[in-house]
Design an enzyme around this catalytic site. Structure first.
Site, PDB file in Angstrom:
ATOM      1  N   ASP A  80       0.809  -1.219   0.000  1.00  0.00           N
ATOM      2  CA  ASP A  80       0.000   0.000   0.000  1.00  0.00           C
ATOM      3  C   ASP A  80       0.847   1.277   0.000  1.00  0.00           C
ATOM      4  OD1 ASP A  80      -2.580  -0.986  -0.190  1.00  0.00           O
ATOM      5  OD2 ASP A  80      -2.897  -1.087   1.983  1.00  0.00           O
ATOM      6  N   ARG A 105       0.024  -1.614   7.729  1.00  0.00           N
ATOM      7  CA  ARG A 105       0.624  -0.391   7.173  1.00  0.00           C
ATOM      8  C   ARG A 105       1.505   0.367   8.173  1.00  0.00           C
ATOM      9  NH1 ARG A 105      -2.867   3.268   3.198  1.00  0.00           N
ATOM     10  NH2 ARG A 105      -0.722   3.790   2.627  1.00  0.00           N
ATOM     11  N   ARG A 150     -10.413   5.855  10.105  1.00  0.00           N
ATOM     12  CA  ARG A 150      -8.958   5.736  10.244  1.00  0.00           C
ATOM     13  C   ARG A 150      -8.387   6.723  11.267  1.00  0.00           C
ATOM     14  NH1 ARG A 150      -6.744   2.790   5.826  1.00  0.00           N
ATOM     15  NH2 ARG A 150      -8.311   1.257   5.254  1.00  0.00           N
ATOM     16  N   HIS A 179     -11.509   7.351   3.912  1.00  0.00           N
ATOM     17  CA  HIS A 179     -10.579   8.478   4.090  1.00  0.00           C
ATOM     18  C   HIS A 179     -11.271   9.740   3.568  1.00  0.00           C
ATOM     19  CE1 HIS A 179      -6.606   5.959   3.940  1.00  0.00           C
ATOM     20  NE2 HIS A 179      -6.773   6.425   5.154  1.00  0.00           N
ATOM     21  N   CYS A 282      -4.922   9.443  -3.664  1.00  0.00           N
ATOM     22  CA  CYS A 282      -4.224   8.543  -2.747  1.00  0.00           C
ATOM     23  C   CYS A 282      -2.762   8.340  -3.140  1.00  0.00           C
ATOM     24  CB  CYS A 282      -4.907   7.175  -2.722  1.00  0.00           C
ATOM     25  SG  CYS A 282      -6.620   7.195  -2.208  1.00  0.00           S
TER      26      CYS A 282
HETATM   27  N1  ARG Z   1      -5.292   0.090   0.718  1.00  0.00           N
HETATM   28  C1  ARG Z   1      -5.072   1.377   1.274  1.00  0.00           C
HETATM   29  C2  ARG Z   1      -5.721   1.481   2.655  1.00  0.00           C
HETATM   30  O1  ARG Z   1      -6.753   0.916   2.840  1.00  0.00           O
HETATM   31  C3  ARG Z   1      -5.583   2.454   0.367  1.00  0.00           C
HETATM   32  C4  ARG Z   1      -5.271   3.836   0.817  1.00  0.00           C
HETATM   33  C5  ARG Z   1      -5.921   4.897  -0.016  1.00  0.00           C
HETATM   34  N2  ARG Z   1      -5.420   6.180   0.308  1.00  0.00           N
HETATM   35  C6  ARG Z   1      -6.131   7.316   0.415  1.00  0.00           C
HETATM   36  N3  ARG Z   1      -5.506   8.432   0.583  1.00  0.00           N
HETATM   37  N4  ARG Z   1      -7.439   7.297   0.384  1.00  0.00           N
HETATM   38  O2  ARG Z   1      -5.189   2.096   3.550  1.00  0.00           O
END
Ligand code: ARG
Length: 292
Positions: A80, A105, A150, A179, A282
């Site tokens: 990612d 992550r 998040r 996000h 992203c």
């Molecule tokens: N697979 C990543 C996650 O779930 C994707 C992140 C996407 N980033 C963003 N800025 N929306 O964290």
């Protein structure tokens, strides 16, 4: 005609392009091996070469528009990392580091902070869980901050302290838009006369709880509200330089809305990276101020 009669946004307004400096990460190790958002389906095959080609088109587009792009080395085992927007939040040469919600992550946080230090940024290590520019958007002097999936509410206080700016907290409620940068696009971060914020964002109302929708309506009465269909193809996950707005070719309604407002939509397809739940924004972290 009096000031009141002048439309807030003239349909043919000449938009002014601003120079941008971005941080990107080549998707050499891109795949979907775990699932931390509803888009990620580890059993569905991914095509890393296709991801690389599509990513390269975005990179080339930024350069062709006259922007600068810095690169951070991809790390094997961190698929990612291509989504650099989550790597931190940078204003005036100061980088507030990311502290990721999910263990998969977490190692990206220090990797991005190392890059910032090596490239002359002052790094502020985060105490609170936050996913960088994925959840923090600078509009004028105000930071719009997302929570719900998040970044935590405590990180909103922290980001305000780090940058000494007002923070407006917004709560996301639809897991597809986990996000803030999947539900709001900052089209033009410049403030209007007298510090008044202009019609400079686009957003998907249904992605937010009722109080947040109220805040957005009140602060941005002239904002573009996109359709659910355009939101669902990550149309808002876009990058704007004040004139050119890089968007998904599938967001056809949003494309038309942008044209009506005098923006110049540029279509870049990142379908393969959408398998990881990410799009144009992203893959793009804005570097404001700092070295070079
Ligand atoms: N697979 C990543 C996650 O779930 C994707 C992140 C996407 N980033 C963003 N800025 N929306 O964290």
């Amino acid at each position: 005609m009096s000031a009141q009669e002048i439309p807030a946004v003239a349909p043919t307004a000449e938009r002014i392009q601003q120079h941008r400096r971005y941080l990107m990460c080549r998707p050499d190790h891109f795949t979907v091996s775990y699932s931390i958002n509803p888009w990620m389906e580890p059993t569905r095959p991914t095509d890393t070469n296709k991801a690389l080609r599509q990513w390269q088109t975005l990179f080339d587009t930024y350069l062709a528009l006259g922007h600068e792009v810095e690169l951070i080395d991809p790390i094997d085992g961190l698929p990612d990392m291509v989504y650099t927007a989550n790597g931190g939040f940078v204003i005036d040469g100061r980088a507030y580091g990311a502290k990721f919600r999910f263990p998969e992550r977490v190692p990206e946080g220090p990797a991005f902070m190392d890059w910032f230090r090596a490239n002359g940024y002052e790094v502020v290590e985060p105490v609170e869980v936050n996913e960088g520019e994925g959840d923090f958007l600078l509009v004028g002097d105000t930071i719009l901050a997302g929570t719900g999936f998040r970044s935590t509410g405590d990180s909103h206080r922290e980001v305000g302290d780090v940058f000494g700016r007002d923070v407006v907290s917004l709560t996301l409620t639809d897991p597809r838009f986990y996000h803030l940068d999947t539900a709001i696009a900052v089209l033009d971060p410049v403030q209007g006369p007298g510090g008044v914020e202009r019609a400079n964002i686009a957003y998907l109302p249904a992605a937010f709880d009722e109080p947040s929708q109220g805040i957005l309506r009140e602060r941005y009465p002239d904002a573009i509200q996109v359709s659910d269909a355009d939101g669902a193809v990550f149309g808002l996950n876009s990058a704007s330089d004040g004139r050119n707005v890089i968007i998904s070719p599938r967001a056809t309604g949003f494309e038309a809305q942008l044209r009506e407002r005098g923006y110049h939509p540029v279509l870049v397809d990142l379908s393969e990276l959408l398998l990881g739940g990410g799009g144009i924004k992203c893959c793009t972290l804005e570097l404001r101020g700092g070295s070079r």
